[in-house]
Design an enzyme around this catalytic site. Structure first.
Site, PDB file in Angstrom:
ATOM      1  N   TYR A   1       0.856  -1.041  -0.215  1.00 18.24           N
ATOM      2  CA  TYR A   1       0.396   0.210  -0.489  1.00 18.24           C
ATOM      3  C   TYR A   1       0.804   1.252  -0.464  1.00 18.24           C
ATOM      4  O   TYR A   1       0.439   2.188  -0.848  1.00 18.24           O
ATOM      5  CB  TYR A   1      -1.040   0.261   1.073  1.00 18.24           C
ATOM      6  CG  TYR A   1      -2.047  -0.765   0.806  1.00 18.24           C
ATOM      7  CD1 TYR A   1      -2.437  -1.627   0.564  1.00 18.24           C
ATOM      8  CD2 TYR A   1      -3.763   0.355   1.489  1.00 18.24           C
ATOM      9  CE1 TYR A   1      -3.851  -2.918   0.707  1.00 18.24           C
ATOM     10  CE2 TYR A   1      -4.896  -0.774   0.772  1.00 18.24           C
ATOM     11  CZ  TYR A   1      -4.455  -1.724   0.743  1.00 18.24           C
ATOM     12  OH  TYR A   1      -5.534  -3.068   0.731  1.00 18.24           O
TER      13      TYR A   1
ATOM     14  N   LYS B   1       3.921 -15.109   2.272  1.00 17.44           N
ATOM     15  CA  LYS B   1       4.097 -15.997   0.678  1.00 17.44           C
ATOM     16  C   LYS B   1       5.394 -16.372   1.294  1.00 17.44           C
ATOM     17  O   LYS B   1       6.284 -15.408  -0.040  1.00 17.44           O
ATOM     18  CB  LYS B   1       3.792 -15.484   0.026  1.00 17.44           C
ATOM     19  CG  LYS B   1       3.011 -16.003  -1.241  1.00 17.44           C
ATOM     20  CD  LYS B   1       1.945 -16.721  -1.378  1.00 17.44           C
ATOM     21  CE  LYS B   1       2.992 -17.701  -3.140  1.00 17.44           C
ATOM     22  NZ  LYS B   1       2.178 -19.278  -3.092  1.00 17.44           N
TER      23      LYS B   1
ATOM     24  N   ASP C   1      -6.263  -7.146   3.381  1.00 19.95           N
ATOM     25  CA  ASP C   1      -7.547  -6.900   3.006  1.00 19.95           C
ATOM     26  C   ASP C   1      -7.997  -7.819   2.590  1.00 19.95           C
ATOM     27  O   ASP C   1      -9.469  -7.743   3.204  1.00 19.95           O
ATOM     28  CB  ASP C   1      -6.873  -5.657   2.526  1.00 19.95           C
ATOM     29  CG  ASP C   1      -8.047  -4.592   1.447  1.00 19.95           C
ATOM     30  OD1 ASP C   1      -8.961  -4.654   2.067  1.00 19.95           O
ATOM     31  OD2 ASP C   1      -8.188  -4.623   0.314  1.00 19.95           O
TER      32      ASP C   1
ATOM     33  N   ASP D   1     -12.727  -9.016   3.595  1.00 18.75           N
ATOM     34  CA  ASP D   1     -13.223  -9.398   3.178  1.00 18.75           C
ATOM     35  C   ASP D   1     -14.094 -11.001   3.055  1.00 18.75           C
ATOM     36  O   ASP D   1     -14.488 -10.554   2.832  1.00 18.75           O
ATOM     37  CB  ASP D   1     -12.947  -8.728   1.933  1.00 18.75           C
ATOM     38  CG  ASP D   1     -13.642  -7.736   2.292  1.00 18.75           C
ATOM     39  OD1 ASP D   1     -13.372  -6.907   2.939  1.00 18.75           O
ATOM     40  OD2 ASP D   1     -14.024  -6.912   0.661  1.00 18.75           O
TER      41      ASP D   1
END
Ligand code: IPM
Ligand code: MG
Length: 353
Positions: free
Chosen positions: A137, A186, A242, A246
């Site tokens: 970000y 990851k 993020d 969701d």
């Protein structure tokens, strides 16, 4: 007086915020609320998504309640003037680096969730601890012309310090829960994830009572839906958090049920529902105010140590749901559909503290 900055924002933001403010006024007379423009609304009125007066108000307040930002009206705005920039700037300017997103199943979740009832009925109580001030970000971005088009990049970047402080936040919280942390990365591919994993591992030595496991993001995305009750605290970076939050919202039945807190080591915090501005239903008294109201409860607990009031609000939400009241996003047969403000009233009527 405790000073709360209220940033209603766009779409359904103002409607859900006003219900949360109504609930806060009901449980405590010692709050003063000051509204300021943010997001698309601020772009329209002052030409900037986060006007300096709004930032000043936030800095002078004891906490912030935010609705939602964004909408199709501002999709063509240049990147630095997109409504979403307001939230990113606030997170950075206020140094709120830990985003807490609880995913809790309610008795109604088994009807509203698209997951099989057997999966949801096991009872789910997950807390996603998402790093909020770093990663892709905020890393360097670029775009340059090439002979055939463009070349664009965003950079995933983390320092040891950034990982350490979010790891401490997650382990500290896990001590008060079932003492299990799943750190998601990851590390099989990304160097930033390898640093993440090493650093989380190192910090975990200071918390011998916590059971730490590591999981790759792709596997975690699958496990979260297959067997959500296996998770307690999920610690992860900005981008993965993020996406996972969701995804996790489908477990509870609706993203309209999910609150969040963004904090940074002191009592100050920014509290907001994780849902967006839902422009398609804005202004129709249809939005679910529960995520905003539960965000207000998180504010009471985390910023002001008002545990009794926070619990009373959460119990009142459950009571309204148990009585069969539903907003349209969580409606199922045999229940009574109510609008945004009616749900707010019902929750207030159920508060006893
Ligand atoms: C969220 C939102 C924000 C994010 C956007 C609006 C910038 O999706 O809080 O989850 O990506 O962090
Ligand atoms: Mg999001």
């Amino acid at each position: 007086m405790i000073r709360i900055a209220v940033l209603p924002g766009d779409g359904i933001g103002p409607e859900v915020c006003s219900q949360a403010v109504k609930v806060l006024r009901h449980v405590c007379k010692g709050f003063s609320f000051t509204e300021a423009a943010v997001g698309g609304a601020a772009l329209d009125s002052c030409g900037l998504p986060l006007p300096s007066e709004t930032l000043k108000l936030c800095k002078e307040s004891d906490s912030i309640l935010l609705g939602a930002v964004g909408g199709p009206k501002w999709n063509a705005a240049p990147p630095h003037l997109r409504p979403e920039q307001a939230i990113l700037q606030l997170r950075k300017e206020l140094n709120i680096y830990a985003n807490l997103r609880p995913i809790v199943s309610y008795p109604m979740s088994k009807d509203s969730s698209p997951l099989k009832p057997g999966i949801v009925e096991k009872g789910i109580d997950i807390l996603i601890v998402r790093e909020l001030n770093g990663g892709i970000y905020f890393g360097p971005k670029s775009r340059e012309r090439t002979s055939t088009g463009y070349l664009a990049s965003d950079t995933e970047i983390y320092s040891t310090d950034e990982i350490e402080r979010i790891a401490h936040a997650a382990f500290g919280i896990a001590k008060k829960r079932t003492r299990k942390v799943t750190s998601v990365d990851k590390a099989n591919v990304l160097e930033s994830s390898r640093l993440w994993r090493e650093t989380v591992e190192k910090i975990s030595l200071q918390y011998p009572e916590i059971d730490l496991e590591h999981m790759y993001i792709d596997n975690c995305a699958m496990q979260l839906i297959l067997n959500p009750s296996r998770f307690d605290v999920i610690l992860t970076n900005n981008m993965f958090g993020d996406i996972l939050s969701d995804e996790a919202s489908v477990i509870t039945g609706s993203i309209g049920m999910m609150p969040s807190a963004s904090i940074g080591g002191q009592s100050f915090g920014l509290y907001e529902p994780i849902h967006g501005s839902a422009p398609d239903i804005a202004g129709q008294n249809k939005a679910n105010p529960i995520a905003a109201i539960l965000s207000a409860a998180m504010m009471l607990r985390l910023s002001f140590n008002m545990y009794r009031e926070a619990n009373a609000i959460e119990n009142a939400v459950e009571k309204a749901l148990n009585m069969g009241y539903r907003t349209s996003d969580i409606m199922s047969s045999g229940c009574k559909e109510v609008g945004t403000s009616e749900m707010g009233e019902l929750i207030i009527a159920g508060i006893s503290c």
